[in-house]
Design a protein around this motif. Sequence first.
Motif, PDB file in Angstrom:
ATOM      1  N   PHE A 236       0.900  -1.208  -0.118  1.00  8.46           N
ATOM      2  CA  PHE A 236       0.211  -0.008   0.073  1.00  8.46           C
ATOM      3  C   PHE A 236       0.906   1.189   0.026  1.00  8.46           C
ATOM      4  N   LYS A 237       2.050   1.143  -0.114  1.00 13.71           N
ATOM      5  CA  LYS A 237       3.138   2.252  -0.053  1.00 13.71           C
ATOM      6  C   LYS A 237       3.588   2.545  -1.602  1.00 13.71           C
ATOM      7  N   ILE A 238       2.870   2.267  -2.595  1.00 10.37           N
ATOM      8  CA  ILE A 238       3.364   2.479  -3.804  1.00 10.37           C
ATOM      9  C   ILE A 238       3.449   3.885  -4.284  1.00 10.37           C
ATOM     10  N   ALA A 239       2.631   4.742  -3.440  1.00 11.92           N
ATOM     11  CA  ALA A 239       2.605   6.225  -3.859  1.00 11.92           C
ATOM     12  C   ALA A 239       4.226   7.039  -3.565  1.00 11.92           C
ATOM     13  N   GLU A 240       4.997   6.363  -2.694  1.00  8.13           N
ATOM     14  CA  GLU A 240       6.144   6.778  -2.299  1.00  8.13           C
ATOM     15  C   GLU A 240       7.385   6.200  -3.124  1.00  8.13           C
ATOM     16  N   LYS A 241       7.009   5.169  -3.786  1.00  2.82           N
ATOM     17  CA  LYS A 241       7.941   4.149  -4.592  1.00  2.82           C
ATOM     18  C   LYS A 241       7.767   4.193  -6.021  1.00  2.82           C
ATOM     19  N   CYS A 242       6.675   4.997  -6.616  1.00  2.00           N
ATOM     20  CA  CYS A 242       6.512   4.805  -7.870  1.00  2.00           C
ATOM     21  C   CYS A 242       7.436   5.563  -8.805  1.00  2.00           C
ATOM     22  N   LYS A 243       7.637   6.821  -8.241  1.00  2.00           N
ATOM     23  CA  LYS A 243       8.923   7.679  -9.103  1.00  2.00           C
ATOM     24  C   LYS A 243       9.950   7.006  -9.387  1.00  2.00           C
ATOM     25  N   GLN A 244      10.569   6.359  -8.350  1.00  2.00           N
ATOM     26  CA  GLN A 244      11.785   5.832  -8.606  1.00  2.00           C
ATOM     27  C   GLN A 244      11.553   4.287  -9.311  1.00  2.00           C
ATOM     28  N   TYR A 245      10.463   3.581  -9.155  1.00  2.00           N
ATOM     29  CA  TYR A 245      10.334   2.330 -10.094  1.00  2.00           C
ATOM     30  C   TYR A 245      10.056   2.756 -11.603  1.00  2.00           C
ATOM     31  N   ILE A 246       9.599   3.922 -11.900  1.00  3.32           N
ATOM     32  CA  ILE A 246       9.245   4.434 -13.371  1.00  3.32           C
ATOM     33  C   ILE A 246      10.718   4.960 -13.993  1.00  3.32           C
ATOM     34  N   ILE A 247      11.359   5.565 -13.047  1.00  2.05           N
ATOM     35  CA  ILE A 247      12.777   5.997 -13.399  1.00  2.05           C
ATOM     36  C   ILE A 247      13.664   4.424 -13.851  1.00  2.05           C
ATOM     37  N   ASP A 248      13.597   3.652 -12.738  1.00  5.52           N
ATOM     38  CA  ASP A 248      14.074   2.642 -12.939  1.00  5.52           C
ATOM     39  C   ASP A 248      13.749   1.586 -14.259  1.00  5.52           C
ATOM     40  N   ALA A 249      12.485   1.869 -14.540  1.00  5.61           N
ATOM     41  CA  ALA A 249      11.970   1.117 -15.802  1.00  5.61           C
ATOM     42  C   ALA A 249      12.700   1.668 -17.079  1.00  5.61           C
ATOM     43  N   GLY A 250      13.169   2.763 -16.844  1.00  2.06           N
ATOM     44  CA  GLY A 250      13.819   3.385 -18.206  1.00  2.06           C
ATOM     45  C   GLY A 250      13.288   4.617 -18.790  1.00  2.06           C
ATOM     46  N   PHE A 251      12.078   5.072 -18.115  1.00  2.48           N
ATOM     47  CA  PHE A 251      11.559   6.301 -18.619  1.00  2.48           C
ATOM     48  C   PHE A 251      12.190   7.680 -18.437  1.00  2.48           C
ATOM     49  N   GLU A 252      11.930   8.540 -19.081  1.00  2.00           N
ATOM     50  CA  GLU A 252      12.636   9.862 -19.023  1.00  2.00           C
ATOM     51  C   GLU A 252      11.649  10.982 -18.686  1.00  2.00           C
TER      52      GLU A 252
END
Length: 338
Positions: A236-252
């Motif tokens: 339930f803590k994805i709100a604080e994790k999603c930005k880094q996950y998205i960066i790690d996935a290769g998004f710019e």
Amino acid sequence: MVNETGAAQQDDGGQEWIHIPVSDAAAIEVDEAYGDELLDDTTSVASTIYRHRYEHGRRYSKFRENSYWGPNDDIQNDQLDIAHHMVRVLLDDKLYLCPIKEPQRVLDLGCGTGIWCIDFADEHPGAEVIGVDISPIQPEFVPPNCKFELDDICDPWTYPENHFDFIHIGSLLGSIADWPKLYEEIYNHLAPGGYLCQLEMDIRFKSDDGTVPDDHIMAIWSKTFIEAGEKFGKTFKIAEKCKQYIIDAGFEDVHQVKYKLPCGGWSSDPKMKEVGRWNFLHCYQGAEGWALFLCTHVLEWKIEEARVFIAQFRKAVKDRNTHSYFEVVSVYGRKPLE
């Protein structure tokens, strides 16, 4: 995912499923009171997908049973629509924050009642909008450029890669076991230059004036859900994790915007007062559906304990002397052009 063309796929239990869009499936819905004897050689989908299960007076999806904690009955669906309206007010009537223009192919993951898809399709008549969810609760009559599919987004996708211009996620907290894998699927299926936009609620209730201390029922409520999510294997803590996950996935060009969302009409700011009143209704009406499955199945409480906990939370939400809020986080990023 099952194939859009209607090809059969087997799940881990050997059950064969045939995919059909939800809007085309309404005529073959089978009531829980009847068994599979209603199925004949011409039935194109397993009745268990369109049946529901009932527990503690609430209705839940039968498809992928117990993989999602929320009910799918009218009470909870109304709460989802309230949340949608609340977020639109919060975002100044926007459906998303990313700077995408004239999207052609749009996918909404975990679309719920489908209200975001319908609004998007109305605002972008040139776009093809697909909403995907494990629960068949979407309306049958929708804009011609909008359709819904019953599927599990955690399964391997069969959409073409490099296909979508825009993929949207709204409030999938506590619903995904492997977020990095999901972001990988999203990245692979976005066209170069396409956008992912995600909005999540950070369920930790706070206050700036000390009216929600650590031992307050609203703070305990938040901690209980976080504990249940970790035990359930779906954070339930994805709100604080999603930005880094998205960066790690290769998004710019990844951006994050945070909002304070009051619970109740206590704010002196007119817009926040309106949002807070909607959030009060959102929390008060949603509380039972949010808590019942997680408390009884995951945390193994007795149903009486869960109901007392829900009643205490609802009482706290109604307390006008409590100036609580939680944060809403919107994160968006672009798949590189190359």
